[in-house]
Design an enzyme around this catalytic site. Structure first.
Site, mmCIF file in Angstrom:
data_model
loop_
_atom_site.group_PDB
_atom_site.id
_atom_site.type_symbol
_atom_site.label_atom_id
_atom_site.label_comp_id
_atom_site.label_asym_id
_atom_site.label_seq_id
_atom_site.Cartn_x
_atom_site.Cartn_y
_atom_site.Cartn_z
ATOM 1 N N GLY A 157 0.841 -1.198 0.000
ATOM 2 C CA GLY A 157 0.000 0.000 0.000
ATOM 3 C C GLY A 157 0.872 1.243 0.000
ATOM 4 C CG LEU A 158 -0.910 4.714 -1.815
ATOM 5 C CD1 LEU A 158 -2.059 5.727 -1.762
ATOM 6 C CD2 LEU A 158 -0.006 4.970 -3.008
ATOM 7 C CB SER A 159 4.433 6.352 1.608
ATOM 8 O OG SER A 159 5.035 6.938 2.730
ATOM 9 N N GLY A 160 2.335 5.676 4.231
ATOM 10 C CA GLY A 160 1.403 6.291 5.182
ATOM 11 C C GLY A 160 0.048 5.598 5.263
ATOM 12 C CB CYS A 161 -1.635 2.935 3.322
ATOM 13 S SG CYS A 161 -0.593 1.458 3.380
ATOM 14 N N GLY A 162 -0.621 2.730 6.551
ATOM 15 C CA GLY A 162 -0.785 1.994 7.811
ATOM 16 C C GLY A 162 -0.105 0.631 7.839
ATOM 17 C CE LYS A 163 3.882 0.103 3.157
ATOM 18 N NZ LYS A 163 3.469 1.504 2.971
ATOM 19 C CB SER A 164 4.925 0.393 9.810
ATOM 20 O OG SER A 164 5.738 0.510 8.695
ATOM 21 C CB SER A 222 5.584 -4.240 -2.785
ATOM 22 O OG SER A 222 4.613 -4.302 -1.758
#
Ligand SMILES: Nc1ncnc2c1ncn2[C@@H]1O[C@H](COP(=O)(O)OS(=O)(=O)O)[C@@H](OP(=O)(O)O)[C@H]1O
Ligand SMILES: Nc1ncnc2c1ncn2[C@@H]1O[C@H](COP(=O)(O)OP(=O)(O)O)[C@@H](O)[C@H]1O
Length: 249
Positions: A60-67, A151
């Site tokens: 997902g986009l940077s800042g979407c909440g992945k981490s 990715s």
């Protein structure tokens, strides 16, 4: 402790298939480099851990909440007694996939230019290839492997899926699309990167000046609006339980 059921199709014959897959994928260039089979099988390791090795691939986009979500899943799984690891974009780009700027002092400019990774399409491809290979090693050891990378290219993710499922089993690659609208990510902008990208200070920024190819059929599609990271993490843990990754629960 409960143990995994026997998997008759993944013992000796599976080891042979793995050896032949690995040899095929390397034999074109280096016929003298031959895959060596190992005596402790993946099934042995999984039985000991009472879980199924797999890769949970957040995209997902940077800042979407992945981490944030991946960390919550990691903690919840750990509390359930599972053995997990988390590969996170920002951390991996400090060492395994460091940029040229981080490599120059230690290794010199030629090395840094050749092996350092930035954010162009080929660099991202190599980034995901390396991470995919590392994730496969963890999963083959029976570890539930969480990865959090933008990715953005479908082909790169597909290649990792192919690797994980060829060496392991169908279902071992769990793609998680963290579907947060660009506007939300840009409003959050925790690192100020969107602002810089809009100002033209960062090139090839995903969603602004570089593409993001959303997965059309991820195993888990997280619609994040109005949902807490904890609730979203629960969706993933439930999926893993329902799909037999956690044997001891
Ligand atoms: N140009 C550009 N595009 C996207 N992201 C950028 C860029 N430059 C730096 N960053 C920061 O690097 C993190 C993304 O690294 P990844 O390794 O996940 O990227 S990729 O998978 O190779 O596309 C990403 O981390 P997250 O915000 O956690 O996603 C950003 O902080
Ligand atoms: N579901 C959510 N709801 C509200 N805020 C969130 C949610 N998930 C993440 N955040 C916040 O968004 C910001 C970016 O999250 P992060 O996990 O760093 O994203 P990524 O790893 O995709 O770049 C952080 O400040 C985080 O606290």
């Amino acid at each position: 402790m409960r143990y995994l059921p026997e998997r008759p199709n993944k013992t000796a014959s599976a080891n042979k298939a793995l050896v032949s897959f690995m040899n095929e994928s390397s034999s074109n260039q280096r016929p003298e480099v031959v895959w060596h089979d190992q005596s402790v099988s993946r099934e042995d390791r999984e039985r000991q851990l009472a879980q199924r090795g797999c890769v949970v691939w957040f995209t997902g986009l940077s800042g979407c909440g992945k981490s944030t979500i991946a960390n919550a899943v990691d903690r919840k799984l750990s509390e359930l007694g599972a053995v997990t690891t988390l590969l996170d974009g920002d951390n991996i780009r400090h060492h395994l996939c460091a940029g040229p700027d981080r490599l120059t002092a230690e290794h010199g400019p030629e090395f840094a230019e050749r092996f350092g990774l930035g954010f162009g399409a080929i660099d991202r491809e190599e980034n995901i290839r390396r991470i995919g290979a590392v994730a496969e090693l963890f999963a083959s050891t029976g570890i539930i492997t969480l990865t959090a990378f933008v990715s953005p290219y479908a082909r790169d993710r597909q290649r990792v899926r192919q690797l994980i499922e060829s060496v392991g089993r169908g279902g071992d690659f769990v793609e998680v699309f963290v579907d947060t609208p660009l506007e939300t990510c840009e409003q959050r902008d925790p690192k100020g990167l969107y602002k810089k990208a809009r100002a033209g200070e960062i090139q090839n920024f995903t969603g602004i000046s570089d593409p993001y190819e959303a997965p059309p059929t991820p195993e888990i599609h997280l619609h994040t609006a109005d949902k807490s990271p904890e609730a979203l993490a629960d969706e993933i843990v439930n999926y893993l339980k329902q799909n037999g990754m956690l044997i001891r629960t």
